[in-house]
Motif scaffolding. Sequence first.
Motif, short mmCIF file in Angstrom:
data_model
loop_
_atom_site.label_atom_id
_atom_site.label_comp_id
_atom_site.label_asym_id
_atom_site.label_seq_id
_atom_site.Cartn_x
_atom_site.Cartn_y
_atom_site.Cartn_z
N SER A 123 5.29 56.46 91.91
CA SER A 123 6.00 56.11 93.13
C SER A 123 5.04 55.66 94.22
O SER A 123 5.35 54.76 95.01
CB SER A 123 6.82 57.31 93.63
N SER A 137 15.00 56.00 95.10
CA SER A 137 14.85 56.54 93.74
C SER A 137 16.22 56.64 93.09
O SER A 137 17.08 57.41 93.53
CB SER A 137 14.18 57.92 93.80
N ASP A 152 13.53 63.61 92.00
CA ASP A 152 13.75 63.05 93.32
C ASP A 152 12.74 63.57 94.33
O ASP A 152 12.27 62.83 95.20
CB ASP A 152 15.18 63.34 93.79
N SER A 155 9.52 61.70 93.65
CA SER A 155 9.66 60.31 94.10
C SER A 155 9.56 60.22 95.61
O SER A 155 8.91 59.31 96.15
CB SER A 155 11.00 59.74 93.64
N ALA A 160 9.19 57.12 98.13
CA ALA A 160 10.56 56.62 98.18
C ALA A 160 11.17 56.91 99.54
O ALA A 160 10.99 58.00 100.09
CB ALA A 160 11.40 57.25 97.07
#
Length: 384
Positions: A123, A137, A152, A155, A160
């Motif tokens: 990422s 993401s 998540d 990320s 993100a």
Amino acid sequence: MNKFVMANDSDIMSGEVTDVYFEKTKEYLELMHSNPTVTMEVTTQSSVYNFINFTGLNDVISLLKSRGVRVDAIPEGTVIQPRDVNGIPVPFVRIQGRYLDFAELETPLLGFLCQASGISSYSSLIKKALGNIPFISFGIRRMHPAISAMIDRSSYIGGASGVSGVFSSKVLGIRPSGTMPHALSLILGDHDAWKVQYENSDFRVFLIDTYMDEKFAAIKAAEEFPDIDYIRLDTPSSRRGNFPNLIREIRWELDIRNHRNVKIMVSGGIKLEDIPELIDAGVESFGIGTSISSAKPVDFGMDIVNIDGRDITKRGKFSGIKNVFRCRECHEVMVQASSDAPKCSCGNIMENLLVNYMENGKAIVNEDLGTIRKRSLEEINNIV
């Protein structure tokens, strides 16, 4: 019995999620009445990433609670090369305690770090390539749902701007980000799907490639709803052709009709290597899924480097208790046995990166997600 084929918190914390040879080792050492005090370090001998965004320590701290150990580690969100200026592997985590108190936890401990750090490192490469262009993401549908929040979180730390997961967002304390699925257009038709999205969302993104040609759908969306934020293309690869040229065509058609305010977002199989050409074509936001969630793990290993005060380790590794120093100015890294801060080649005194996170099985440092992400975003700029 678990309803799904997965381990629960209790299975992991109790040490059941381990490799069988750790169970055997514990059995043999107990038979021999041997339980030495050891220092173990987490390093990687080789990595697919030239810079690792270190992530997953939060779960390691939870795992080791009440195990009576001391944990020193590089803070999460630190972006660092896996070897120092002299080629010595960087110890990301150092654990000290009685071996039998935590031996069987090596397997889940490495799992927490390897996968999370791989996702955040990938990422970060995307964030470096995109600069201020946002990406969301989208990858949790490609992986086991039990690890969606970890995907998540990693990320998000890695750069993100948002994550699509509803559960993840609750765990992380952030608002979920998303647009609209093809299902909405298939059920309602494009116009009604766009209309309900327009009237009920403060992030107005229209998915335009369910039924129509992308160019004419983009024009139709912009003319019917001229103040939308984005149109999104999720064009399947079988229909994509030269995707950057398709983007250029759409951008041209919108611009000559005075819809320069309508931005283009793309998703669907986007990889790091696709980004430069898509930016050049006019993409201003990305939804990136599988390439992030399936990012290659960092190949961390955990090794004994000291037993009862005696420096010793296996072949191919570096024995002894180490510290990790980095220069604030030029970011040069040096690993050494001494705790005395060395001088960098640029002349500055280096700083020790290792932080004491746990004493006697009790966490003494607890950083929030915002602090970790802020550190990560600052450090991503150091990637070369």
